[in-house]
Design an enzyme around this catalytic site. Structure first.
Site, PDB file in Angstrom:
ATOM      1  N   ASP A 224      -0.091  -1.548  -0.414  1.00  0.00           N
ATOM      2  CA  ASP A 224       0.416  -0.317   0.136  1.00  0.00           C
ATOM      3  C   ASP A 224       0.762   1.354   0.364  1.00  0.00           C
ATOM      4  O   ASP A 224       1.430   1.592   1.048  1.00  0.00           O
ATOM      5  CB  ASP A 224      -0.716   0.230   1.131  1.00  0.00           C
ATOM      6  CG  ASP A 224      -1.851   1.085   1.548  1.00  0.00           C
ATOM      7  OD1 ASP A 224      -2.009   1.677   0.320  1.00  0.00           O
ATOM      8  OD2 ASP A 224      -2.071   1.588   2.691  1.00  0.00           O
TER       9      ASP A 224
ATOM     10  N   ASP B 194      -2.069   5.605  -5.050  1.00  0.00           N
ATOM     11  CA  ASP B 194      -2.531   5.048  -3.851  1.00  0.00           C
ATOM     12  C   ASP B 194      -2.791   3.402  -4.544  1.00  0.00           C
ATOM     13  O   ASP B 194      -3.786   3.175  -4.779  1.00  0.00           O
ATOM     14  CB  ASP B 194      -4.249   5.792  -3.175  1.00  0.00           C
ATOM     15  CG  ASP B 194      -3.479   4.685  -1.955  1.00  0.00           C
ATOM     16  OD1 ASP B 194      -3.021   3.931  -2.133  1.00  0.00           O
ATOM     17  OD2 ASP B 194      -4.610   5.044  -1.091  1.00  0.00           O
TER      18      ASP B 194
END
Length: 266
Positions: free
Chosen positions: A35, A176
């Protein structure tokens, strides 16, 4: 690149991409989402999927950590992955991958996310370099403007060929890998979901999205928009370029030069 480490990723219905890591010696294996929108490493307890047992590791060292014994949200319930490995900056929390940086092993990493859920190869994360098999042409690089997320400035946002005007003075965005959708200011996303067509412009280079790229498949004949509204933050209007954007664009996160690069995925 020579010296690079490749992590194969699994595509879970275009909603998340995860791969395997090992913690300790001998390695205890977990599947995690890599992430770029966070810096923490989450490893769940035995009540979830896999469990990390520090006493089974010969390389475990005493360190400060926070243990959550109860979580109101069902973060990992019915998920195919065990946890999350953050790849953002130490402004949030010192991430695991900074150890690679401090040892001189990694200055950049790159993502390729496969949109075809029927293929065995769901995607690829390369620590230390790029895989030329998964992009076409040169990357367009933009400087990191704030070392919290992998954040950078973008110019106007277009619907079709028409300016929305909202980001003409400039907006901020960050790539992201841990977010499924593409989030942006409510005023623009409302227009986009009405017109269902979008482009983002940066440094006079346009990065377009086709309907096949921003429409997700739901149940049976249901289709879901890949755009979701998010109101302004303390930093002003902010776009989160999640997997909807990162699938069509091979993305490089260059820590050594503090740049983010995009090229057409192959």
């Amino acid at each position: 690149d020579s010296g690079s480490t490749v992590v194969a990723l699994t595509n879970d219905r275009d909603t998340s991409y995860f791969g395997e890591i090992g913690i300790g010696t001998p390695p205890q294996k977990f599947t995690v989402i890599f992430d770029t929108g966070s810096s923490y490493l989450w490893v769940p307890s035995s009540k979830a999927h896999s469990m990390y047992e520090s006493s089974d590791s010969s390389t475990y060292k005493e360190q400060d950590f926070i243990e959550a014994t109860e979580e109101a949200d069902n973060v990992f319930l019915n998920r195919l992955f065990d946890g999350i490995l953050g790849l953002s900056f130490q402004t949030i929390s010192v991430p695991v991958w900074y150890n690679m940086v401090n040892q001189g092993l990694v200055k950049r990493f790159s993502f390729w996310l496969n949109r075809n859920v029927d293929e065995e190869e769901g995607g690829e994360l390369v620590f230390g370099g790029l895989d030329p098999n998964h992009f076409r042409g040169d990357h367009t690089y933009v400087p990191v403007t704030y070392q919290y997320y992998w954040q950078f400035g973008i110019g106007d946002v277009l619907i079709g060929d028409k300016s929305t005007g909202f980001c003409a003075p400039g907006c901020q965005a960050f790539a992201d890998s841990g977010t499924s959708l593409l989030s942006g200011p409510t005023a623009i996303v409302t227009q986009i979901n009405h017109a269902i067509g979008a482009n983002s412009e940066e440094l006079n280079v346009k990065f377009g999205l086709t309907p096949e790229q921003y429409i997700l498949k739901g149940e049976a004949t249901q289709c879901i928009s890949g755009f979701t509204a998010m109101d302004a933050t303390l930093l002003g209007p902010l776009w989160i370029l999640g997997d909807v954007f990162m699938r069509p664009y091979h993305t490089v996160f260059d820590y050594g030069n503090l740049l983010v690069g995009f090229a057409e995925a192959a």
